[in-house]
Design a protein around this motif. Structure first.
Motif, mmCIF file in Angstrom:
data_model
loop_
_atom_site.group_PDB
_atom_site.id
_atom_site.type_symbol
_atom_site.label_atom_id
_atom_site.label_comp_id
_atom_site.label_asym_id
_atom_site.label_seq_id
_atom_site.Cartn_x
_atom_site.Cartn_y
_atom_site.Cartn_z
ATOM 1 N N ILE A 180 0.814 -1.220 0.000
ATOM 2 C CA ILE A 180 0.000 0.000 0.000
ATOM 3 C C ILE A 180 0.845 1.266 0.000
ATOM 4 C CG2 ILE A 180 -1.955 -1.142 1.098
ATOM 5 C CD1 ILE A 180 -1.141 0.283 3.702
ATOM 6 N N ALA A 181 2.166 1.133 0.154
ATOM 7 C CA ALA A 181 3.038 2.309 0.163
ATOM 8 C C ALA A 181 2.871 3.061 -1.149
ATOM 9 C CB ALA A 181 4.493 1.896 0.351
ATOM 10 N N GLY A 182 2.669 4.353 -1.061
ATOM 11 C CA GLY A 182 2.519 5.184 -2.242
ATOM 12 C C GLY A 182 1.083 5.369 -2.693
ATOM 13 N N ALA A 183 0.126 4.825 -1.951
ATOM 14 C CA ALA A 183 -1.281 5.010 -2.311
ATOM 15 C C ALA A 183 -1.659 6.481 -2.178
ATOM 16 C CB ALA A 183 -2.186 4.158 -1.426
ATOM 17 N N ARG A 184 -2.305 7.008 -3.189
ATOM 18 C CA ARG A 184 -2.749 8.411 -3.165
ATOM 19 C C ARG A 184 -3.872 8.572 -2.141
ATOM 20 N NH1 ARG A 184 -2.553 11.454 -8.722
ATOM 21 N NH2 ARG A 184 -3.938 12.718 -7.462
ATOM 22 N N PRO A 185 -3.986 9.769 -1.564
ATOM 23 C CA PRO A 185 -5.079 10.009 -0.602
ATOM 24 C C PRO A 185 -6.453 9.721 -1.195
ATOM 25 C CG PRO A 185 -3.522 11.840 -0.588
ATOM 26 C CD PRO A 185 -3.114 10.933 -1.716
ATOM 27 N N GLU A 186 -6.632 10.025 -2.466
ATOM 28 C CA GLU A 186 -7.930 9.780 -3.113
ATOM 29 C C GLU A 186 -8.267 8.294 -3.141
ATOM 30 O OE1 GLU A 186 -5.996 13.424 -5.019
ATOM 31 O OE2 GLU A 186 -5.342 11.386 -4.560
ATOM 32 N N ILE A 187 -7.261 7.450 -3.307
ATOM 33 C CA ILE A 187 -7.530 6.015 -3.371
ATOM 34 C C ILE A 187 -7.758 5.453 -1.963
ATOM 35 C CG2 ILE A 187 -5.328 4.750 -3.317
ATOM 36 C CD1 ILE A 187 -8.044 4.436 -5.993
ATOM 37 N N VAL A 188 -7.179 6.094 -0.962
ATOM 38 C CA VAL A 188 -7.478 5.712 0.425
ATOM 39 C C VAL A 188 -8.945 6.007 0.723
ATOM 40 C CG1 VAL A 188 -6.946 6.159 2.852
ATOM 41 C CG2 VAL A 188 -5.085 6.012 1.175
ATOM 42 N N THR A 213 -12.277 -6.881 1.045
ATOM 43 C CA THR A 213 -10.888 -7.328 1.009
ATOM 44 C C THR A 213 -10.208 -6.640 -0.164
ATOM 45 O OG1 THR A 213 -11.393 -9.481 1.997
ATOM 46 C CG2 THR A 213 -9.317 -9.291 0.772
ATOM 47 N N ILE A 214 -9.166 -5.880 0.137
ATOM 48 C CA ILE A 214 -8.362 -5.209 -0.877
ATOM 49 C C ILE A 214 -7.307 -6.216 -1.322
ATOM 50 C CG2 ILE A 214 -6.877 -3.234 -1.410
ATOM 51 C CD1 ILE A 214 -9.673 -2.346 -0.468
ATOM 52 N N THR A 215 -7.304 -6.548 -2.613
ATOM 53 C CA THR A 215 -6.376 -7.568 -3.106
ATOM 54 C C THR A 215 -5.161 -6.980 -3.804
ATOM 55 O OG1 THR A 215 -7.589 -7.818 -5.183
ATOM 56 C CG2 THR A 215 -8.208 -9.271 -3.343
ATOM 57 N N GLU A 216 -5.221 -5.703 -4.167
ATOM 58 C CA GLU A 216 -4.074 -5.060 -4.800
ATOM 59 C C GLU A 216 -4.175 -3.554 -4.687
ATOM 60 O OE1 GLU A 216 -0.852 -5.605 -5.303
ATOM 61 O OE2 GLU A 216 -1.535 -7.373 -6.373
ATOM 62 N N VAL A 217 -3.022 -2.925 -4.457
ATOM 63 C CA VAL A 217 -2.956 -1.460 -4.463
ATOM 64 C C VAL A 217 -1.795 -1.074 -5.378
ATOM 65 C CG1 VAL A 217 -2.861 0.686 -3.098
ATOM 66 C CG2 VAL A 217 -3.905 -1.356 -2.106
ATOM 67 N N THR A 218 -0.595 -0.953 -4.841
ATOM 68 C CA THR A 218 0.533 -0.480 -5.652
ATOM 69 C C THR A 218 1.458 -1.588 -6.141
ATOM 70 O OG1 THR A 218 1.834 -0.023 -3.663
ATOM 71 C CG2 THR A 218 0.546 1.803 -4.570
ATOM 72 N N GLY A 219 1.228 -2.805 -5.731
ATOM 73 C CA GLY A 219 2.086 -3.915 -6.155
ATOM 74 C C GLY A 219 1.440 -4.718 -7.259
ATOM 75 N N GLY A 220 1.983 -5.887 -7.488
ATOM 76 C CA GLY A 220 1.426 -6.798 -8.480
ATOM 77 C C GLY A 220 1.829 -6.455 -9.896
ATOM 78 N N VAL A 241 -11.041 -0.246 -9.046
ATOM 79 C CA VAL A 241 -11.402 1.145 -8.778
ATOM 80 C C VAL A 241 -10.174 1.985 -9.012
ATOM 81 C CG1 VAL A 241 -12.295 2.785 -7.073
ATOM 82 C CG2 VAL A 241 -13.040 0.385 -6.988
ATOM 83 N N GLU A 242 -10.316 3.060 -9.817
ATOM 84 C CA GLU A 242 -9.175 3.928 -10.053
ATOM 85 C C GLU A 242 -9.592 5.385 -9.996
ATOM 86 O OE1 GLU A 242 -7.793 2.470 -13.838
ATOM 87 O OE2 GLU A 242 -8.943 3.966 -14.932
ATOM 88 N N TYR A 273 0.414 1.447 -10.474
ATOM 89 C CA TYR A 273 1.835 1.775 -10.314
ATOM 90 C C TYR A 273 2.069 3.175 -9.742
ATOM 91 C CZ TYR A 273 2.554 -2.435 -13.085
ATOM 92 O OH TYR A 273 2.540 -3.727 -13.542
ATOM 93 N N VAL A 274 1.061 4.038 -9.812
ATOM 94 C CA VAL A 274 1.193 5.387 -9.247
ATOM 95 C C VAL A 274 0.276 5.580 -8.042
ATOM 96 C CG1 VAL A 274 2.036 6.437 -11.383
ATOM 97 C CG2 VAL A 274 -0.439 6.347 -10.939
ATOM 98 N N GLY A 275 -0.216 4.466 -7.488
ATOM 99 C CA GLY A 275 -1.016 4.515 -6.274
ATOM 100 C C GLY A 275 -2.424 5.043 -6.453
ATOM 101 N N ALA A 276 -2.941 4.964 -7.681
ATOM 102 C CA ALA A 276 -4.260 5.531 -7.951
ATOM 103 C C ALA A 276 -5.297 4.463 -8.324
ATOM 104 C CB ALA A 276 -4.159 6.576 -9.063
ATOM 105 N N ALA A 277 -5.056 3.202 -7.941
ATOM 106 C CA ALA A 277 -6.012 2.139 -8.246
ATOM 107 C C ALA A 277 -5.971 1.061 -7.166
ATOM 108 C CB ALA A 277 -5.708 1.522 -9.610
#
Length: 100
Positions: A9-17, A36-43, A95-96, A52-56
């Motif tokens: 989750i490192a790098g997640a934008r505030p909007e995506i939080v 259940t969140i299955t992916e944020v900035t990885g994968g 969701v992005e 990749y930019v923390g917006a999904a």
């Protein structure tokens, strides 16, 4: 809200939080369970993916009927507004944050 083991989750934008919180609220209201969140900035994602930019984010959909998934997607979409895309994929809800 639950995170799948190993989700980055490192790098997640505030909007995506905010999207995570809204998704969790919708899941709780409509299913009685946490999201259940299955992916944020990885994968691994397609070239140019907003992950990749923390917006999904990706949300687990196991055990939910097509009708319930449609309700969840529509409700998340309505609550987040036009700056977010909410898409039911074959194995998750994507969701992005993508301002128009």
């Amino acid at each position: 809200m639950i995170f799948k083991e190993g989700v980055k989750i490192a790098g997640a934008r505030p909007e995506i939080v905010i999207a995570m919180m809204v998704a969790d609220q919708v899941y709780r209201e409509l299913t009685g369970n946490e999201v259940t969140i299955t992916e944020v900035t990885g994968g691994k994602h397609g070239t140019g993916s907003l992950h990749y930019v923390g917006a999904a984010i990706d949300l687990r959909i196991w055990g939910l009927s097509k009708a319930m998934l449609t309700k969840i997607v529509l409700e998340i979409r309505e609550r987040l507004g036009e700056n977010f895309d909410v898409v039911l994929e074959s194995d998750h809800i994507h969701v992005e944050f993508q301002p128009k």
